[in-house]
Design an enzyme around this catalytic site. Structure first.
Site, PDB file in Angstrom:
ATOM      1  N   GLN A   4      -2.619  16.182  39.574  1.00  0.00           N
ATOM      2  CA  GLN A   4      -3.873  16.945  39.584  1.00  0.00           C
ATOM      3  C   GLN A   4      -3.629  18.448  39.546  1.00  0.00           C
ATOM      4  O   GLN A   4      -4.538  19.212  39.232  1.00  0.00           O
ATOM      5  CB  GLN A   4      -4.701  16.596  40.834  1.00  0.00           C
ATOM      6  N   CYS A  46     -13.590  12.648  43.347  1.00  0.00           N
ATOM      7  CA  CYS A  46     -12.248  13.116  43.010  1.00  0.00           C
ATOM      8  C   CYS A  46     -12.352  14.578  42.596  1.00  0.00           C
ATOM      9  O   CYS A  46     -13.260  14.943  41.844  1.00  0.00           O
ATOM     10  CB  CYS A  46     -11.708  12.281  41.848  1.00  0.00           C
ATOM     11  N   LEU A  47     -11.425  15.388  43.073  1.00  0.00           N
ATOM     12  CA  LEU A  47     -11.453  16.806  42.715  1.00  0.00           C
ATOM     13  C   LEU A  47     -11.275  17.011  41.214  1.00  0.00           C
ATOM     14  O   LEU A  47     -11.663  18.044  40.678  1.00  0.00           O
ATOM     15  CB  LEU A  47     -10.373  17.568  43.495  1.00  0.00           C
ATOM     16  N   HIS A  97      -6.269   5.680  46.218  1.00  0.00           N
ATOM     17  CA  HIS A  97      -6.802   6.604  45.208  1.00  0.00           C
ATOM     18  C   HIS A  97      -5.713   7.576  44.740  1.00  0.00           C
ATOM     19  O   HIS A  97      -5.517   7.781  43.536  1.00  0.00           O
ATOM     20  CB  HIS A  97      -8.000   7.352  45.816  1.00  0.00           C
ATOM     21  N   GLU A  98      -4.986   8.163  45.703  1.00  0.00           N
ATOM     22  CA  GLU A  98      -3.971   9.163  45.332  1.00  0.00           C
ATOM     23  C   GLU A  98      -2.773   8.511  44.632  1.00  0.00           C
ATOM     24  O   GLU A  98      -2.222   9.077  43.684  1.00  0.00           O
ATOM     25  CB  GLU A  98      -3.510   9.946  46.566  1.00  0.00           C
ATOM     26  N   HIS A 112      -3.373   7.979  41.050  1.00  0.00           N
ATOM     27  CA  HIS A 112      -3.179   9.186  40.232  1.00  0.00           C
ATOM     28  C   HIS A 112      -1.745   9.262  39.695  1.00  0.00           C
ATOM     29  O   HIS A 112      -1.512   9.768  38.594  1.00  0.00           O
ATOM     30  CB  HIS A 112      -3.425  10.457  41.065  1.00  0.00           C
TER      31      HIS A 112
HETATM   32 ZN    ZN Z   1      -8.603  11.886  42.732  1.00  0.00          ZN
END
Ligand code: ZN
Length: 157
Positions: free
Chosen positions: A52, A93-94, A135-136, A139
């Protein structure tokens, strides 16, 4: 303290698989610190993965301390080694601003990782912490929550 730019959906780097970290050197420690600063500077983020911020390495930070939970956690090469049960959680999510979605995740997970000192750690997580870890870690394999969500909602400002 350094805040890095958060990549948003549509950026191809978010779809790539991240590499294992073999040596925990100053660059990796700096990356983790910057990821933490970037997370704290965001309004409602509780987790951030290295892709990210444009780095394809297997590192995540999680901080639920403002929600009364765990954190900050800085995890290197995190891996889910056990998963049990199911829960549905509304995720954001950012990297996908403005959107929330309901995602089915395991109710409980066991995650193995290295900490900043290179020590092996094992974390048992349930409820929101289990969701954030899943979630992370997704990624790191180029997976976004929008791939798994069944219902979508606009995020309220
Ligand atoms: Zn995320």
């Amino acid at each position: 303290m350094a805040i890095r730019e958060i990549r948003e959906e549509g950026d191809p780097i978010l779809r790539k698989k991240s590499r294992e970290i073999e040596v925990i050197d100053d660059r990796i420690l700096q990356l983790l610190d910057d990821m933490y600063d970037t997370l704290k500077a965001s309004k409602d983020g509780v987790g951030l993965a290295a892709p990210q911020v444009g780095v394809l390495k297997r590192a995540i930070v999680v901080d639920l301390s403002e929600e009364g939970g765990e954190g900050p956690l800085k995890l290197i090469n995190p891996k889910i080694v056990k998963a049990k049960g199911e829960q549905v959680c509304r995720e954001g999510c950012l990297s996908v601003p403005g959107l929330l979605g309901d995602v089915t995740r395991p109710a409980e997970v066991v995650v193995e990782a290295l900490n900043e000192k290179g020590e092996h750690i094992k974390l048992k997580a349930k409820e929101i912490l289990a969701v954030v870890l899943c979630h992370e870690i997704d990624h790191l394999d180029g997976v976004l929550f929008v791939d798994k969500a069944t219902e979508f909602y606009d995020a309220e400002e």
